[in-house]
Design an enzyme around this catalytic site. Structure first.
Site, short mmCIF file in Angstrom:
data_model
loop_
_atom_site.label_atom_id
_atom_site.label_comp_id
_atom_site.label_asym_id
_atom_site.label_seq_id
_atom_site.Cartn_x
_atom_site.Cartn_y
_atom_site.Cartn_z
N ASP A 1 0.74 -1.16 0.03
CA ASP A 1 0.07 0.22 0.14
C ASP A 1 0.81 1.07 -0.05
O ASP A 1 0.39 2.36 -0.61
CB ASP A 1 -0.94 0.11 1.05
CG ASP A 1 -0.08 -0.22 2.69
OD1 ASP A 1 0.94 -0.28 2.64
OD2 ASP A 1 -0.93 -0.28 3.43
N HIS A 2 1.96 1.22 0.64
CA HIS A 2 2.73 2.61 0.97
C HIS A 2 3.44 2.78 -0.42
O HIS A 2 3.97 4.16 -0.44
CB HIS A 2 3.90 2.34 1.80
CG HIS A 2 2.97 2.56 3.28
ND1 HIS A 2 2.10 1.73 3.67
CD2 HIS A 2 3.26 3.21 4.32
CE1 HIS A 2 1.81 1.96 4.92
NE2 HIS A 2 2.39 3.19 5.33
N ASP B 1 3.39 -1.25 11.68
CA ASP B 1 2.91 0.06 11.29
C ASP B 1 2.12 0.85 12.57
O ASP B 1 1.41 0.13 13.28
CB ASP B 1 1.67 0.09 10.35
CG ASP B 1 1.51 1.44 9.78
OD1 ASP B 1 1.97 1.85 8.41
OD2 ASP B 1 0.57 2.20 10.34
N ARG C 1 -2.07 12.30 10.32
CA ARG C 1 -0.84 12.92 10.68
C ARG C 1 -0.66 14.20 9.75
O ARG C 1 -1.06 14.20 8.51
CB ARG C 1 0.61 11.98 10.43
CG ARG C 1 0.62 10.90 11.33
CD ARG C 1 1.94 10.35 11.73
NE ARG C 1 1.67 9.60 12.56
CZ ARG C 1 2.21 8.28 12.71
NH1 ARG C 1 2.67 7.74 11.72
NH2 ARG C 1 1.98 7.54 13.94
N SER D 1 5.80 7.24 13.20
CA SER D 1 5.91 5.97 12.66
C SER D 1 6.70 4.82 13.13
O SER D 1 7.46 4.90 14.30
CB SER D 1 6.60 5.91 11.40
OG SER D 1 6.96 4.72 10.65
N ARG E 1 8.49 2.87 11.69
CA ARG E 1 9.76 2.43 10.72
C ARG E 1 11.02 2.39 11.54
O ARG E 1 11.49 3.33 12.35
CB ARG E 1 9.96 3.58 9.62
CG ARG E 1 10.22 4.81 10.18
CD ARG E 1 9.88 5.85 8.95
NE ARG E 1 8.64 6.17 8.78
CZ ARG E 1 8.10 7.32 8.38
NH1 ARG E 1 9.12 8.50 8.27
NH2 ARG E 1 6.65 7.40 8.16
#
Ligand code: MIC
Ligand code: SF4
Length: 754
Positions: free
Chosen positions: A94-95, A159, A447, A642, A644
């Site tokens: 999706d990203h 995520d 965000r 995030s 990440r």
């Protein structure tokens, strides 16, 4: 059917016994979170855990990963010697889809440009027994809500918005990839027992107000760090009145207050959503244990006795909110917003309005937004701002197309983007005449950090509900209040917009042609996973070096970051997303968004070896080449945003030895520990001010590194003076082992090699 009903049956079969045992153990009635957490312990306990203190080992039911984090998670997983994942897991593409012209073309372009990465993810999923959702299938959290979330479950996802599944009564927690590796490898997953915040909702939403306004309001009350280390549990008659997808929106954005996750109790709205998404069998099973999927009655009667903090919101009085710019906790009730825009000199003209995303693209959201779009057509109004729609999944997109809603958006010039993250994560080729011009956009996303959507520092991004975003799109002006103000029609008449109306669930049911799911091979042992040694997108990981066994001496200050330093500042997304599977390449974005406290510039720090200023990654590579370690100093809530783990792996890879800050965001702090980094906090926050630009540090006390024991950071200043700074840490025994071994993965590998 993609979900694992047998697994859910097992969870529910054990639930009553486990809840009863927990009630005995704690000797009191239980909140919902406690029921779910204690029912998912990795091994039974004989002692209660202390909230906010005890580290606990859990056994989550499932794992979800999205393409931008799955690459690193699976690159790590493939080095740990397992041949299959131990719990049901999925990957969602999706990203990596950039929004440029519209869904069809953008998807085709993404499939082409990301071919190597998609092939890697698809084959590695196939090999290890992981369900794979192809590009175009939808955004991870929406797809999870539609297919996998279930009341009373515990899941983790790579995520930060994984908590979205709380809308179906699941504790769903955002983590870094290394945590996902633990669970997929069948090892316990560790979390500090969260504290509990209770939010009591009374009354009922009406008119322009929507579930989004609940969380926008809560964000204003709690701020971006107010939920750190806490689960937010919503309850009260107001909670039961909200649709399951509306609950999902609220839980999703709990990430913006730093909450570990948020959750609602099982109710008829959840069972209706489960049935509408072809999971009536799960609803029936949940009905069989429903008392265990809600807090005990005594908790409702006296919430402050059971929650660490209680907030009350009356939905009858809740105004629509607009939050921003630059931070999601700057909350404005709509009646005060116009004045705030004027007083702060924010650009009044609205240029782009964007609805949808993982946060707000339910059938309810889209139908309510469409009711306003229809009014624009019927009332002969111009739509002044650009308008985009991002469906959260193909299921939603197909259904809203069938029901004519996309057609309505089309009539007001709306552009339907791919079922993907797109502009929410900077994957947006925005058309703007002058990128330095101050300008305003508004989204129904979650965000709004600087540069997040379009990479432009001059963009002022606000967040609101899809209804409010659509009303603003029509008005094209941020000083407009749709509840009180009139608009001029094309022929000069004055009209008002009527309140939005919509449907919680589609009357004709959901429909989809190709949901975009690929099941893994039953036996993946023969599947090849290819990573080309010359690729610039993917790179196999080499283990990080173990700790040298001594105190760390002579470390240079790399940067003293000032103010907000989110994961977007530490490892920017947008154009850099393409390197998420290549540690060395993505390291070239390390901290380029952080503001240097000594010159107020981003990506400009002093190289202490040459005395010259250069970009942060450049200077750090110079230290690395000279075999000199460094330290990053930061402010409050460092690493907010995030999940990440690149934000932790990049400094580790480039030779930063410690991150010393006033406070950390939860996921980032854990990510640092997992990668064998030192994450330290000032015992006295004012010591941040003692750090000088030419400092060289020694970290003392590592040979006796122990839980709860402070370390000392000696800051040697240029003029020969020094400050001895006491620092705290939250490492437990296990995490100290990770530090010593050079990272958690080194420990896991050694374990499996035995
Ligand atoms: C985000 O919303 O910031 C992201 C992009 O979804 C991240 C994950 C990532 O950086 O890949 C998140 O929220 O964890
Ligand atoms: Fe994607 Fe945005 Fe949702 Fe993150 S918040 S998962 S980037 S849509």
């Amino acid at each position: 059917m993609v979900f694992d009903i047998e697994m859910i049956k097992k969870v529910y079969a054990a639930l009553p016994g486990k809840v009863e045992a927990t009630r005995k153990l704690l000797g009191r009635p239980l909140t919902l979170s406690e029921k779910i957490l204690y029912a998912h312990l990795y091994a039974p306990t004989t002692a209660a855990y202390e909230r906010g203190k005890s580290y606990v080992e859990f056994a989550p039911d499932r794992v979800a990963m999205q393409d931008a984090t799955a690459q690193m998670a699976l690159l790590q997983f493939m080095t740990c010697g397992r041949d299959k994942v131990a719990v049901p897991s999925t990957v969602h593409c999706d990203h990596l889809i950039q929004a440029k012209t519209g869904a069809t073309e953008d998807l085709a372009t993404a499939v082409d440009t990301n071919k190597e990465v998609y092939e890697f993810l698809s084959s590695i999923s196939n090999k290890y027994g992981i369900g794979f959702w192809k590009p175009g299938a939808g955004i991870i959290h929406q797809v999870v809500l539609e297919n996998y979330a279930f009341p009373g479950g515990l899941m983790i996802g790579t995520d930060s918005h994984t908590p979205n599944a709380g809308g179906l009564g699941m504790l769903a927690i955002g983590v870094g990839g290394a945590d996902a590796v633990d669970v997929m490898a069948g090892l316990p997953w560790e979390l500090k027992m969260p504290k509990l915040i209770g939010v009591k909702l009374t009354g009922k939403l009406s008119g322009w107000s929507s579930p989004k306004d609940v969380i926008l309001k809560v964000a204003g009350v709690l701020t971006v760090k107010g939920g750190t280390g806490c689960i937010v549990e919503y309850f009260g008659e107001g909670a039961d009145n909200l649709s399951a997808t509306g609950k999902g929106t609220i839980c999703n954005m709990g990430a913006e207050i730093g909450a570990t996750c948020s959750v609602f109790a099982y109710d008829t709205k959840m069972s209706a959503y489960l049935s509408a998404t072809e999971r009536a069998d799960i609803a029936a099973l949940a009905d069989g244990v429903k008392d265990h999927l809600r807090p005990d009655a005594e908790v409702y009667a006296d919430p402050s006795k059971y929650y660490d903090q209680v907030i009350e919101i009356n939905l009858d009085e809740l105004e629509p909110h607009v939050n921003g710019p630059f931070t999601p906790d700057l909350a404005w009730p709509i009646s005060k917003f116009a004045q705030a825009v004027k007083e702060n000199n924010w650009p009044e003209k609205l240029e782009v309005a964007l609805i949808g995303s993982c946060t707000n693209s339910s059938y309810e959201d889209i139908s309510r937004a469409a009711s306003l779009a229809k009014q624009a057509v019927d009332k002969n109004l111009d739509v002044k701002a650009e308008y985009t729609i991002t469906p959260g999944s193909e299921l939603v997109r197909y259904t809203i197309e069938r029901d004519g809603l996309l057609n309505t958006f089309d009539q007001i010039g709306g552009i339907v983007l791919a079922n993907a993250c797109g502009p929410c994560i900077g994957q947006w080729a925005r058309h703007i005449d002058d990128p330095n011009r101050k300008n305003s956009i508004i989204t129904s996303f979650n965000r709004n950090f600087a540069k997040r959507n379009d990479g432009l520092a001059a963009t002022h991004a606000f967040v609101a509900s899809p209804e409010i975003v659509t009303a603003f799109a029509i008005a094209g002006d941020l000083t407009f209040n749709p509840l009180t103000d009139k608009l001029k029609t094309k022929d000069g008449k004055e009209v008002m917009l009527d309140e939005p109306t919509g449907f919680e669930l589609p009357a004709k049911g959901f429909a989809v042609d190709d949901p975009g799911y690929q099941a893994p091979a039953a036996d993946g042992s023969g599947v090849q996973v290819i990573v080309s040694p010359t690729s610039d997108r993917l790179q196999l990981l080499a283990p990080f070096a173990a700790w040298e066994g001594t105190d760390l001496k002579g470390l240079k200050l790399l940067i003293k970051a000032k103010g907000k330093c989110t994961t977007d500042h530490i490892s920017m997304a947008g154009p850099w997303l393409k390197y998420r599977g290549h540690l060395d390449n993505i390291s070239n974005n390390m901290l380029i968004g952080a503001i240097n406290a000594f010159n107020d510039k981003s990506d400009s720090v002093k190289n202490q070896l040459s005395g010259e200023y250069a970009g942060v990654p450049v200077v750090q590579r110079a230290y690395k080449a000279a075999n000199i370690g460094s330290v990053v100093v930061g402010d409050e809530n460092y690493g907010e945003g995030s999940s990440r783990e690149h934000a932790a792996m990049e400094p580790r890879h480039l030779g930063v030895r410690a991150i010393l800050v006033k406070s950390f965001a939860r996921i980032h702090e854990t990510n640092l520990k997992k990668q064998g980094m030192l994450g330290l906090t000032f015992a006295d926050k004012e010591d941040y001010d003692k750090i000088q630009e030419d400092d060289t540090f020694d970290i003392v006390g590592l040979t006796t590194f122990a839980p709860g024991k402070q370390l000392t950071v000696v800051a040697n200043h240029k003029d020969g003076s020094k400050d001895e700074i006491l620092v705290n840490h939250t490492y437990n025994e296990q995490q100290i082992e990770w530090f010593k071994a050079g990272g958690a993965l080194n420990v896991i590998r050694a374990q499996f090699a035995k």
